[in-house]
Motif scaffolding. Structure first.
Motif, PDB file in Angstrom:
ATOM      1  N   ASP A 111       0.577  -1.406   0.051  1.00 33.67           N
ATOM      2  CA  ASP A 111      -0.189   0.200   0.036  1.00 33.67           C
ATOM      3  C   ASP A 111       0.900   1.418  -0.010  1.00 33.67           C
ATOM      4  N   ALA A 112       1.950   1.432   0.680  1.00 38.38           N
ATOM      5  CA  ALA A 112       2.595   2.724   0.774  1.00 38.38           C
ATOM      6  C   ALA A 112       3.708   2.441  -0.400  1.00 38.38           C
ATOM      7  N   VAL A 113       4.050   1.388  -1.659  1.00 33.29           N
ATOM      8  CA  VAL A 113       4.808   1.657  -2.532  1.00 33.29           C
ATOM      9  C   VAL A 113       3.667   2.445  -4.081  1.00 33.29           C
ATOM     10  N   ARG A 114       1.834   1.881  -3.299  1.00 32.97           N
ATOM     11  CA  ARG A 114       1.045   2.395  -4.618  1.00 32.97           C
ATOM     12  C   ARG A 114       0.520   3.707  -4.447  1.00 32.97           C
ATOM     13  N   GLU A 115       0.970   4.455  -2.881  1.00 29.07           N
ATOM     14  CA  GLU A 115       0.742   5.141  -2.452  1.00 29.07           C
ATOM     15  C   GLU A 115       1.776   7.085  -3.111  1.00 29.07           C
ATOM     16  N   ILE A 116       3.059   6.347  -3.265  1.00 27.32           N
ATOM     17  CA  ILE A 116       3.535   6.939  -3.903  1.00 27.32           C
ATOM     18  C   ILE A 116       3.086   7.368  -5.409  1.00 27.32           C
ATOM     19  N   ALA A 117       2.767   6.392  -5.675  1.00 26.16           N
ATOM     20  CA  ALA A 117       2.019   6.667  -7.070  1.00 26.16           C
ATOM     21  C   ALA A 117       1.128   7.429  -7.338  1.00 26.16           C
ATOM     22  N   VAL A 118       0.677   7.518  -6.092  1.00 29.80           N
ATOM     23  CA  VAL A 118      -1.414   8.475  -6.149  1.00 29.80           C
ATOM     24  C   VAL A 118      -0.329   9.894  -5.808  1.00 29.80           C
ATOM     25  N   HIS A 119       0.589   9.674  -5.107  1.00 28.41           N
ATOM     26  CA  HIS A 119       1.121  11.369  -4.826  1.00 28.41           C
ATOM     27  C   HIS A 119       1.635  12.305  -5.761  1.00 28.41           C
ATOM     28  N   ALA A 120       2.358  10.840  -6.462  1.00 31.07           N
ATOM     29  CA  ALA A 120       3.238  11.918  -7.920  1.00 31.07           C
ATOM     30  C   ALA A 120       2.159  12.331  -8.881  1.00 31.07           C
ATOM     31  N   VAL A 121       0.690  11.562  -8.800  1.00 32.00           N
ATOM     32  CA  VAL A 121      -0.182  12.961  -9.653  1.00 32.00           C
ATOM     33  C   VAL A 121       0.229  14.184  -9.484  1.00 32.00           C
ATOM     34  N   ALA A 122       0.121  14.530  -8.161  1.00 31.52           N
ATOM     35  CA  ALA A 122       0.149  15.408  -7.981  1.00 31.52           C
ATOM     36  C   ALA A 122       1.273  16.586  -8.592  1.00 31.52           C
ATOM     37  N   TYR A 123       2.362  15.684  -8.192  1.00 30.47           N
ATOM     38  CA  TYR A 123       4.017  16.733  -9.030  1.00 30.47           C
ATOM     39  C   TYR A 123       4.547  16.089 -10.843  1.00 30.47           C
ATOM     40  N   CYS A 124       3.528  14.625 -10.778  1.00 30.45           N
ATOM     41  CA  CYS A 124       4.542  14.214 -11.741  1.00 30.45           C
ATOM     42  C   CYS A 124       3.048  14.678 -13.288  1.00 30.45           C
ATOM     43  N   GLY A 125       1.908  15.043 -12.825  1.00 26.39           N
ATOM     44  CA  GLY A 125       0.803  14.071 -14.025  1.00 26.39           C
ATOM     45  C   GLY A 125       0.531  12.962 -13.633  1.00 26.39           C
ATOM     46  N   PHE A 126      -0.871  12.665 -14.055  1.00 27.25           N
ATOM     47  CA  PHE A 126      -1.329  11.313 -14.295  1.00 27.25           C
ATOM     48  C   PHE A 126      -0.726  10.487 -15.338  1.00 27.25           C
ATOM     49  N   PRO A 127      -0.345  11.086 -16.346  1.00 23.63           N
ATOM     50  CA  PRO A 127       0.268   9.712 -17.057  1.00 23.63           C
ATOM     51  C   PRO A 127       0.989   8.928 -16.750  1.00 23.63           C
ATOM     52  N   ALA A 128       2.794   9.878 -15.614  1.00 21.14           N
ATOM     53  CA  ALA A 128       3.956   9.247 -15.011  1.00 21.14           C
ATOM     54  C   ALA A 128       3.041   8.495 -13.698  1.00 21.14           C
ATOM     55  N   ALA A 129       2.182   8.619 -13.213  1.00 27.13           N
ATOM     56  CA  ALA A 129       1.340   7.845 -12.700  1.00 27.13           C
ATOM     57  C   ALA A 129       0.706   6.723 -13.071  1.00 27.13           C
TER      58      ALA A 129
END
Length: 141
Positions: A95-113
């Motif tokens: 869950d923590a690893v998955r959350e890193i991708a969720v958090h990345a949405v705000a900084y990297c955008g949806f395509p990267a996440a």
């Protein structure tokens, strides 16, 4: 382990690399024998793993979290795959690893996440399958 103790930077790096990425990966890429490695792999082992990863200021689990986040931002799926596996080995939960991708949405955008999430789910499935086979169980159907 301090960056200045525990053998040479290469020796520290070989140990840390094996701890985080696992023996199978390390052995497939020259193991701990500097003569069997490419010059780039020796440099990665000595500097990346033996100098940076062995510093005491961040625990390996913290370094894994930061590394996964940076690899998402840089869109490096091959390295992301290795470091997601390493993050799980270092104690981050799925869950923590998955959350890193969720958090990345705000900084990297949806395509990267979204791309990162695909890699993360593939690695989680692979790690679960390997754990099942190591425990004598069968792979999930």
């Amino acid at each position: 382990m301090s960056e200045t103790t525990g053998g040479s930077a290469f020796e520290r790096g070989a140990r840390m690399r094996r701890q985080v990425l696992g023996a199978r990966h390390v052995d497939a890429n020259g193991g701990s024998d500097p003569e069997a490695m490419t010059p780039l792999q020796r440099m990665v082992t000595e500097f990346g793993w033996g100098t940076v990863w062995t510093r005491e200021e961040l625990a390996p689990q913290q370094r894994s979290l930061v590394t996964v986040a940076m690899l998402i931002a840089l869109n490096r799926p091959h390295e992301l795959r290795l470091h997601v596996k390493g993050a799980l080995r270092n104690g981050l939960t799925e869950d923590a690893v998955r959350e890193i991708a969720v958090h990345a949405v705000a900084y990297c955008g949806f395509p990267a996440a979204i791309d990162a999430s695909r890699v993360i789910e593939d690695v989680i499935e692979q790690v679960r399958a390997e754990a099942g086979s190591e425990l004598g169980g069968s792979e999930p159907s």
